[in-house]
Write a protein that holds these residues in place. Structure first.
Motif, PDB file in Angstrom:
ATOM      1  N   SER A 147       0.851  -1.195   0.000  1.00 35.62           N
ATOM      2  CA  SER A 147       0.000   0.000   0.000  1.00 35.62           C
ATOM      3  C   SER A 147       0.886   1.244   0.000  1.00 35.62           C
ATOM      4  O   SER A 147       2.104   1.151   0.231  1.00 35.62           O
ATOM      5  CB  SER A 147      -0.868   0.028   1.265  1.00 35.62           C
ATOM      6  N   GLY A 148       0.242   2.377  -0.210  1.00 31.80           N
ATOM      7  CA  GLY A 148       0.965   3.643  -0.114  1.00 31.80           C
ATOM      8  C   GLY A 148       1.422   3.899   1.315  1.00 31.80           C
ATOM      9  O   GLY A 148       2.485   4.472   1.553  1.00 31.80           O
ATOM     10  N   THR A 149       0.609   3.457   2.250  1.00 35.00           N
ATOM     11  CA  THR A 149       0.969   3.608   3.665  1.00 35.00           C
ATOM     12  C   THR A 149       2.259   2.848   3.964  1.00 35.00           C
ATOM     13  O   THR A 149       3.181   3.379   4.588  1.00 35.00           O
ATOM     14  CB  THR A 149      -0.169   3.062   4.555  1.00 35.00           C
ATOM     15  N   ALA A 192       1.502   9.956  -2.960  1.00 37.50           N
ATOM     16  CA  ALA A 192       0.387   9.017  -3.115  1.00 37.50           C
ATOM     17  C   ALA A 192      -0.653   9.532  -4.112  1.00 37.50           C
ATOM     18  O   ALA A 192      -1.249   8.760  -4.850  1.00 37.50           O
ATOM     19  CB  ALA A 192      -0.264   8.756  -1.757  1.00 37.50           C
ATOM     20  N   GLN A 193      -0.846  10.866  -4.123  1.00 43.95           N
ATOM     21  CA  GLN A 193      -1.896  11.427  -4.984  1.00 43.95           C
ATOM     22  C   GLN A 193      -1.320  12.048  -6.259  1.00 43.95           C
ATOM     23  O   GLN A 193      -2.049  12.721  -6.984  1.00 43.95           O
ATOM     24  CB  GLN A 193      -2.679  12.501  -4.201  1.00 43.95           C
ATOM     25  N   VAL A 245       3.898  16.575   1.228  1.00 44.15           N
ATOM     26  CA  VAL A 245       2.801  15.839   0.585  1.00 44.15           C
ATOM     27  C   VAL A 245       2.350  16.614  -0.651  1.00 44.15           C
ATOM     28  O   VAL A 245       2.045  17.798  -0.562  1.00 44.15           O
ATOM     29  CB  VAL A 245       1.605  15.688   1.556  1.00 44.15           C
ATOM     30  N   SER A 282       0.800   5.458  -4.049  1.00 46.23           N
ATOM     31  CA  SER A 282      -0.270   4.544  -3.659  1.00 46.23           C
ATOM     32  C   SER A 282      -1.027   4.105  -4.907  1.00 46.23           C
ATOM     33  O   SER A 282      -1.254   4.908  -5.811  1.00 46.23           O
ATOM     34  CB  SER A 282      -1.234   5.260  -2.714  1.00 46.23           C
ATOM     35  N   THR A 295      -3.501  16.489   5.682  1.00 47.02           N
ATOM     36  CA  THR A 295      -3.226  15.358   4.791  1.00 47.02           C
ATOM     37  C   THR A 295      -4.008  14.157   5.287  1.00 47.02           C
ATOM     38  O   THR A 295      -4.672  14.220   6.327  1.00 47.02           O
ATOM     39  CB  THR A 295      -1.713  15.047   4.770  1.00 47.02           C
ATOM     40  N   PHE A 296      -3.916  13.067   4.540  1.00 46.65           N
ATOM     41  CA  PHE A 296      -4.488  11.808   4.981  1.00 46.65           C
ATOM     42  C   PHE A 296      -3.648  11.277   6.145  1.00 46.65           C
ATOM     43  O   PHE A 296      -2.428  11.442   6.169  1.00 46.65           O
ATOM     44  CB  PHE A 296      -4.484  10.813   3.815  1.00 46.65           C
ATOM     45  N   PHE A 333      -4.078   2.724  -4.461  1.00 47.56           N
ATOM     46  CA  PHE A 333      -5.471   2.660  -4.002  1.00 47.56           C
ATOM     47  C   PHE A 333      -6.365   2.936  -5.225  1.00 47.56           C
ATOM     48  O   PHE A 333      -6.026   3.774  -6.057  1.00 47.56           O
ATOM     49  CB  PHE A 333      -5.672   3.723  -2.905  1.00 47.56           C
ATOM     50  N   ASP A 354       5.617  12.127  -0.003  1.00 43.42           N
ATOM     51  CA  ASP A 354       4.325  11.458  -0.045  1.00 43.42           C
ATOM     52  C   ASP A 354       3.658  11.872  -1.355  1.00 43.42           C
ATOM     53  O   ASP A 354       3.005  12.907  -1.443  1.00 43.42           O
ATOM     54  CB  ASP A 354       3.455  11.833   1.162  1.00 43.42           C
ATOM     55  N   LYS A 398      -6.792   6.425  -6.821  1.00 43.68           N
ATOM     56  CA  LYS A 398      -5.637   7.264  -7.158  1.00 43.68           C
ATOM     57  C   LYS A 398      -5.474   7.312  -8.682  1.00 43.68           C
ATOM     58  O   LYS A 398      -6.094   6.528  -9.396  1.00 43.68           O
ATOM     59  CB  LYS A 398      -4.372   6.712  -6.487  1.00 43.68           C
ATOM     60  N   GLY A 424      -2.282  -1.453  -3.061  1.00 45.35           N
ATOM     61  CA  GLY A 424      -0.936  -1.574  -3.598  1.00 45.35           C
ATOM     62  C   GLY A 424      -0.197  -0.269  -3.446  1.00 45.35           C
ATOM     63  O   GLY A 424      -0.809   0.781  -3.222  1.00 45.35           O
ATOM     64  N   ALA A 444      -2.325   8.593   7.047  1.00 43.37           N
ATOM     65  CA  ALA A 444      -1.185   7.694   6.817  1.00 43.37           C
ATOM     66  C   ALA A 444       0.152   8.425   6.878  1.00 43.37           C
ATOM     67  O   ALA A 444       1.137   7.896   7.395  1.00 43.37           O
ATOM     68  CB  ALA A 444      -1.333   7.004   5.462  1.00 43.37           C
ATOM     69  N   THR A 445       0.187   9.655   6.360  1.00 44.71           N
ATOM     70  CA  THR A 445       1.444  10.422   6.309  1.00 44.71           C
ATOM     71  C   THR A 445       2.084  10.532   7.693  1.00 44.71           C
ATOM     72  O   THR A 445       3.293  10.377   7.846  1.00 44.71           O
ATOM     73  CB  THR A 445       1.176  11.848   5.771  1.00 44.71           C
TER      74      THR A 445
HETATM   75  C1  LIG Z   1      -3.887   7.416  -0.311  1.00 43.26           C
HETATM   76  C2  LIG Z   1      -2.873   8.128   0.492  1.00 43.26           C
HETATM   77  C3  LIG Z   1      -1.945   7.464   1.300  1.00 43.26           C
HETATM   78  C4  LIG Z   1      -2.023   5.995   1.612  1.00 43.26           C
HETATM   79  O1  LIG Z   1      -2.117   5.149   0.561  1.00 43.26           O
HETATM   80  P1  LIG Z   1      -2.821   3.712   0.745  1.00 43.26           P
HETATM   81  O2  LIG Z   1      -2.422   3.006  -0.510  1.00 43.26           O
HETATM   82  O3  LIG Z   1      -4.268   3.931   0.868  1.00 43.26           O
HETATM   83  O4  LIG Z   1      -2.221   3.079   1.946  1.00 43.26           O
HETATM   84  C5  LIG Z   1      -0.970   8.199   1.925  1.00 43.26           C
HETATM   85  N1  LIG Z   1      -0.906   9.539   1.807  1.00 43.26           N
HETATM   86  C6  LIG Z   1      -1.791  10.223   1.069  1.00 43.26           C
HETATM   87  C7  LIG Z   1      -1.657  11.694   0.955  1.00 43.26           C
HETATM   88  C8  LIG Z   1      -2.815   9.542   0.403  1.00 43.26           C
HETATM   89  O5  LIG Z   1      -3.706  10.226  -0.315  1.00 43.26           O
END
Ligand SMILES: *Cc1c(COP(=O)(O)O)cnc(C)c1O
Length: 376
Positions: free
Chosen positions: A65-67, A165-166, A137, A187, A91-92, A189, A163, A192, A200, A94-95
């Protein structure tokens, strides 16, 4: 008013995308099943190579995952108990979550009102002897100003973990986002810009040493099965997802261009509404619009959201509560008012539907509906 071209307009219509590439995707899935290439297979190695080439970087390491991409990056760089890591509260989770999981401390820096990214001018004040890394991010797909932050990281000898992810495919001064830091984290997800059919993620880096360590950590600390070198985790990208992503990667630049076109259309149609703030564009940046996020400045954001919902238009609030005010992060000791810009944004932001499969008529319809919103 024009009739909705659809019964409902969702944030993203993943099935619409699937229909447009169905043959390729079905074959890609079948290829994996044919040879039972589910785990640690050639499909993952192929995708890793393709992503590295796409980002013009040496190595890519697929993970769960992105996390986990963020978590394993920090871990491999040696972030540990007592360290401080600077990032944004807007942010989300996870960061910042991954910092806490390694028993280090997230140190928040407020964001810029228009770019939604960390205000680079506020970073240096937060650097202490314990600071080890910064995680910028690229929120909503808008590339963060990497030259400024790279200078700060270099001057203070800090790691830089992006980060992204997006923001896969976004560029800053012509260079791919994710390739500026020690590692870049993406990420997959489903929603995305490059989305899998499940979870993933992937880490990119130019460091051979780091790439090798990441490969060991994601696989129970082993290079050779049952000869574990250290304690790791189970965080592999699976073959089916990798095979699907290889197909989708070929379409990514085209899809990102379409997202930009839809964003431009929104911008041109919304620009005369004085209570709406538009997402920022910048010449040195190639924004990939994972989200098209406006600021509703008349205090009626929630009312507008409900009104759109009634008209069949989905919208989302990313994010309704800055991280420092969540119950999970209250222990850090921040208060209401600690990060005024993030707090203001959390009350104003609204993300409207955007994707490569959205139609122009749909954008026009959405704006039409917004234009008729009354707020007295
Ligand atoms: C989606 C996202 C993540 C985490 O990704 P996952 O694949 O859902 O674990 C981390 N940081 C940001 C900013 C995200 O948008």
């Amino acid at each position: 008013m024009k009739k909705s071209p659809l019964k409902k307009i969702p944030m993203v219509d993943l099935h619409r995308q699937y229909k447009s590439i169905k043959k390729e995707i079905d074959c890609a899935i079948f290829d994996v099943i044919k040879e039972s290439g589910y785990i640690n297979s050639r499909f993952v190695k192929k995708l890793e190579q393709e992503i590295a080439e796409y980002c013009k970087i040496k190595y890519a390491v697929g993970v769960n995952s992105g996390t986990d991409a963020l978590y394993l990056s920090l871990w491999a760089l040696g972030i540990k108990q007592g360290d401080e890591v600077i990032t944004t509260p807007f942010t989300f989770i996870a960061t910042a979550e991954v910092i806490v999981l390694l028993e280090a401390r997230p140190v928040f820096v407020d964001v810029d009102y228009e770019t939604y990214n960390i205000d680079a001018d506020l970073i240096e004040k937060k650097i202490t002897k314990k600071t080890k890394a910064i995680i910028p991010v690229h929120l909503f797909g808008f590339p963060y100003e990497m030259d400024k932050i790279k200078k700060i990281a270099k001057k203070h000898n800090l790691f830089l973990i992006e980060d992204a992810a997006q923001a896969i495919g976004a560029e800053y001064n012509g260079k791919r986002i994710g390739s500026f830091g020690n590692t870049g984290c993406f990420s997959f997800f489903p929603s995305k810009n490059l989305g899998a059919y499940g979870d993933g993620g992937i880490i990119i880096t130019d460091s051979k040493k780091l790439a090798e360590r990441l490969k060991i950590l994601r696989n129970h600390g082993s290079k050779i099965k049952y000869f574990n070198e250290e304690i790791g985790v189970s965080s592999r990208l699976d073959g089916i997802q990798a095979s699907i992503l290889s197909v989708k990667l070929k379409h990514l630049d085209k899809w990102n261009r379409k997202r930009r076109e839809m964003a431009e259309l929104y911008n041109s149609l919304l620009k005369n509404i004085n209570w709406i703030g538009l997402p920022k564009e910048n010449k040195s940046c190639n924004h990939v619009y994972n989200q098209y996020t406006i600021r509703v400045k008349n205090g009626k954001r929630d009312k507008l959201k409900k009104y759109l919902e009634k008209k069949g238009i989905s919208s989302m609030i990313y994010y309704p509560l800055p991280l420092h005010l969540t119950k999970a992060m209250r222990y850090l000791g921040y208060k209401k008012g600690s990060f005024p810009v993030s707090e203001k944004l959390s009350k104003q932001v609204l993300s409207l539907p955007i994707s490569a499969d959205l139609k122009k008529e749909e954008v026009k319809y959405i704006v039409d509906v917004i234009n008729r919103f009354t707020f007295d």
